[in-house]
Design an enzyme around this catalytic site. Sequence first.
Site, short mmCIF file in Angstrom:
data_model
loop_
_atom_site.label_atom_id
_atom_site.label_comp_id
_atom_site.label_asym_id
_atom_site.label_seq_id
_atom_site.Cartn_x
_atom_site.Cartn_y
_atom_site.Cartn_z
N HIS A 1 -15.98 11.11 4.99
CA HIS A 1 -17.06 11.66 5.81
C HIS A 1 -18.25 10.91 6.35
O HIS A 1 -18.79 11.00 7.38
CB HIS A 1 -17.46 13.02 5.18
CG HIS A 1 -16.37 13.93 5.04
ND1 HIS A 1 -16.49 15.19 4.39
CD2 HIS A 1 -15.29 14.14 5.62
CE1 HIS A 1 -15.40 15.68 4.31
NE2 HIS A 1 -14.66 15.30 5.16
N GLU B 1 -5.58 26.59 33.36
CA GLU B 1 -4.99 26.21 32.17
C GLU B 1 -3.52 26.67 32.30
O GLU B 1 -2.79 26.03 31.32
CB GLU B 1 -5.63 26.55 31.08
CG GLU B 1 -7.09 26.49 30.99
CD GLU B 1 -7.96 26.99 29.88
OE1 GLU B 1 -7.97 26.48 28.66
OE2 GLU B 1 -8.27 28.33 29.87
N CYS C 1 -11.96 19.55 33.67
CA CYS C 1 -12.90 19.45 32.36
C CYS C 1 -12.08 19.13 31.28
O CYS C 1 -12.43 19.04 29.97
CB CYS C 1 -13.57 20.82 32.04
SG CYS C 1 -12.64 22.11 31.92
#
Length: 798
Positions: A445, A687, A758
Site C-alpha cells: 500500500h 452507456e 467521459c
Amino acid sequence: MSVGLIVVSHSRALAEGTAALARQMAPSVTIAEAGGTEDGSIGTSFDAIMAAIATADSGDGAVLLYDLGSALLTAETALEFSDPEAAERIRIVDAPLVEGAVAAAVAAESGAGLDGVAEAAGRSGGSWATVEPAQVAVGDGPQAGRSVLVVNPLGLHARPVAALVRALDGWDAVVTVARPGGTPVDLHAVLRVVALALRGGETVDLAATGPDAVPVLDVLAGLITGGFGEVGTGVRLVPSSMGAAPARLGAAPANRPAVAARIDDGVLTAVPGSPGLAVGRLVRLDRAPVQVTGAAGRGTDADAAAEAITLLAAAIAAAGRKLAAGNQFQVAHAALLADPELSAAAGRRITEDHLDAAAAWWSVIAARAEELAADPDELVASRGADVREAGAAVLTELGLDVDRIPASLDGAIIVADDLGPGEVPVLVERGAAGVVLARSSITAHAVIVARGLGLPMVLRAGDLLARRPAGTVLVLDGAVGTVQVDPSAEVADAARARITALADERAALTALAAAPVVLPDGREIAVVANVGSLADARAAVANGADGVGLLRTELLLLDRDTFPDEDTHCADVRAILEVLGDRPVVVRLLDAGGDKPVTALALDPVQHGFLGVRGLRYLLAHPDLLQLQLRAVLRASVGHRVSVMAPMVSVAAEVHALRAAVDRAVASLDAEGVAFAAPEQVGVMIEVPAAALAADEICAVADFVSVGSNDLTGYLMAADRTNPEVADLLDPHGTALQRLLDQLCAQANAAGTPIAVCGEIAGMVDQVPGLVARGVHELSVAPARIPEVKQVLRALPV
C-alpha cells in the site's frame, strides 16, 4: 524458434531440477526456471519470473507452469507488468509441475504450437483445483456452507476481507472461511484470513452457523463473485490495488532483469518502486519500536487489569471509528483493528504478564507484523506494515505517538526498513525527495501511495545502505531501481539539472493546460476531469481542468456502512465544489450496481448486476433516495455551476422521469425556503447500445449526453468487463464501437445536443482526433491526463 517453457516454484532446487529433467526430453526447447527468492529462500520472485518470461519467449510464446497458488499470483502479476503483446504469448497452465513440464517440453520439441503445448501440459495430470465440500461452522442453530470462486486477481487481501467483515453487520450468524478441506478461520480474524493467501481463480469455502446462516452466505458470496470492484476496465484487467492503469503499465519497463540488490561501482541496483529522479542526503528512519510503555492501565491486580482491558477496548474502538472514515487504506486498517485475535492476545498480556494497555497491545502488534513480514507470499508479507500502522493508531488513542519521521527533511532521501501507507504523505509534507526501502513490494500500500504522490522509491535494497553514514549524498532513480552512493559532484549536478529540466517540462505542459483549447476550425473543446474525491478535485485544478465532466458521487459512499443523510451528502459534495470554484461541474447521480457494490445499499449481485436494476433504474425504483441525493446536490450547488447527469439510461422515458424528479426536488426546496441552485443542465450517460441507437429520441429531452465508453463497449460486445476471459473483446478500436460512435454523434449533432465523452477512450491520444472530428465538444479524463490531451488537441492539423 519454438514455444518455450517457464518453470516457477517456491524452491530454487525444485525449479532447477524440473527444468533439467524437461531439457533431457527437449534439448532444443528454451526452458527458463524461476525458483525461490533472490536470497535463495523459499518463496517466489517477481523479478525472477519476469526474467524467465523474457528468456523463454523468443516470439512463438511460452507455457508457464507453477507449483503453488501464490506462485500463480506472482506470475500473473508479472504478466500484468509485461508488454501487453508479449503477455498475450504466455499461457499459464494449471497442471502438476513435473508432469506438466515434461509433457509441454516434449510437445514443444515436436514442433507443436503454443496452444498445442499448453494442451499437452494441461492433459498431463488433471487440475489441482479440486473443490471439496465446504466446512461447516460449529455452533448452535441452522448451518450452511458454500464454495465460492474468488474472481478478483489479488483475491482475499486486506480490503476485500474488510468488506466481508463489514457485510456481517446486522446478521445473526458466525461465519468461517477456509481453503477447500483446510482449517476454518473466523471471518473476523482478518489477518488469519489474509494469511490464507486465497487468490483469484481459487475457491474459498464459506460456512455459517446461526439464524441468518443462509442469507448471510448469499451476501458474502455475492461480494466475492462481484470481485470487490477490483476488476477494471480496458483491454487488460489489472489488479486495482496496484493503482494500475493501461497508461501506467505502458510506462513500466516491459521486461526487467532479475535483481538481487547489489552495489557495483558505487551504484546500488534493486527493484523499481515509484518512478522519478531525486538527489538528496541520506536520512535513516528508525525501525518502529518493538516495545512501548503506556501511561495508564497497569494490570498488577485483577481490578487494574480489568481497567487496562477496558481502556484498550475503548482505544481500539475510537481508532477504528476514525480510520473507517478515512481513505481506502485506512478503512482496511479499521477492519484489521476489529480482529478479535489481536484484542484477545493483548488481554492475555495484560492479565498474565501484567503489562499496561499500550505495552500489551504493541507487543501483540509488533509480533503479528513481523510474522506477516516473514511470510514467503509477497502480498501477505507486505501487510506487515499495515498491521503496524493500524496498531499505532490505537497507541495514539492511548496517548502515545510513534511518529518516527523527523519534522523537517529538506530534500532528504529516506532509507527505511519499510513504511506504512499513512507515512508516505507525511514524508512528502515534510520534504522528503525519495525513499529507499530494505523490503516491501510493488503491491504494498505504501508503494501505491508513493506512485500516486509522485515520490520516487526504490525497493528491496536489503541492508546495503545500513552502514552508510547519515548525510551521504544519494542519487535515486525510481524508474530503474538504482541508487548512486556518494556520487561525484559532476554526477550529482547532472542529476539535479535533469530533475530541473523534467520539472520545467511538466510545469510548462501544465501551465499550457490552464488555457482553453480552440481548434483551428474555431471550436472550443473542453478538457475536463473525472473526479470522485477531494484529492481528485485538487488534482484537476492543478492540471488545468476546464471543469469536471464526471463527479462520481458513488465513490463518496462506497466504503460507508450506512447511506448518508441529506446534510452529510450535501457537505461531501459541497467540499468538492469549493475546490473547483466557478468551473462547470457535472454531478453524476448515484451509479449503484454492476461493478459498484455500494455497501450501504446491500445490493444483490444478480438483481442489481450489469443487466439488472442499476444506475438510474435503481434510483427511479427508490424515489426517496433519488430525492435525497438531488436535494443534497442542489443545496451544495449554491454559488457554483452544476449540472446533473444520470447513469445507465436506455430509453427516453427514463429521461422524462429524471427531469420530473429534478423538478420535484427544486419545488420541495423552494417550498421549504431552503437555499439551493437549480442545475444548469440535465443530462444522461450513453452507456447502453439501445440508447446510442435511439440517441435522437434521448437528445430530444436531454440537455446533453455523455458517452460512457467503458460500459458501452461491454454491452455492445456482450462481454462482461469483469471477466478476464472476454477482455480482448473490449477493444475501443473495434469496428462495432467505432460505427456506433459515428451514428451516435451524428444523431446528437443533428439534434443540436452537446455530446461529451467521459470513458477511458476520452484519454486515449490515438482516439482523441477521431472523437473531436465527430463533433464531441468535451473530453472528460483522469486529472493527470489533461495536459497531454490538451497538447494533442493543440497539435491537430488545420
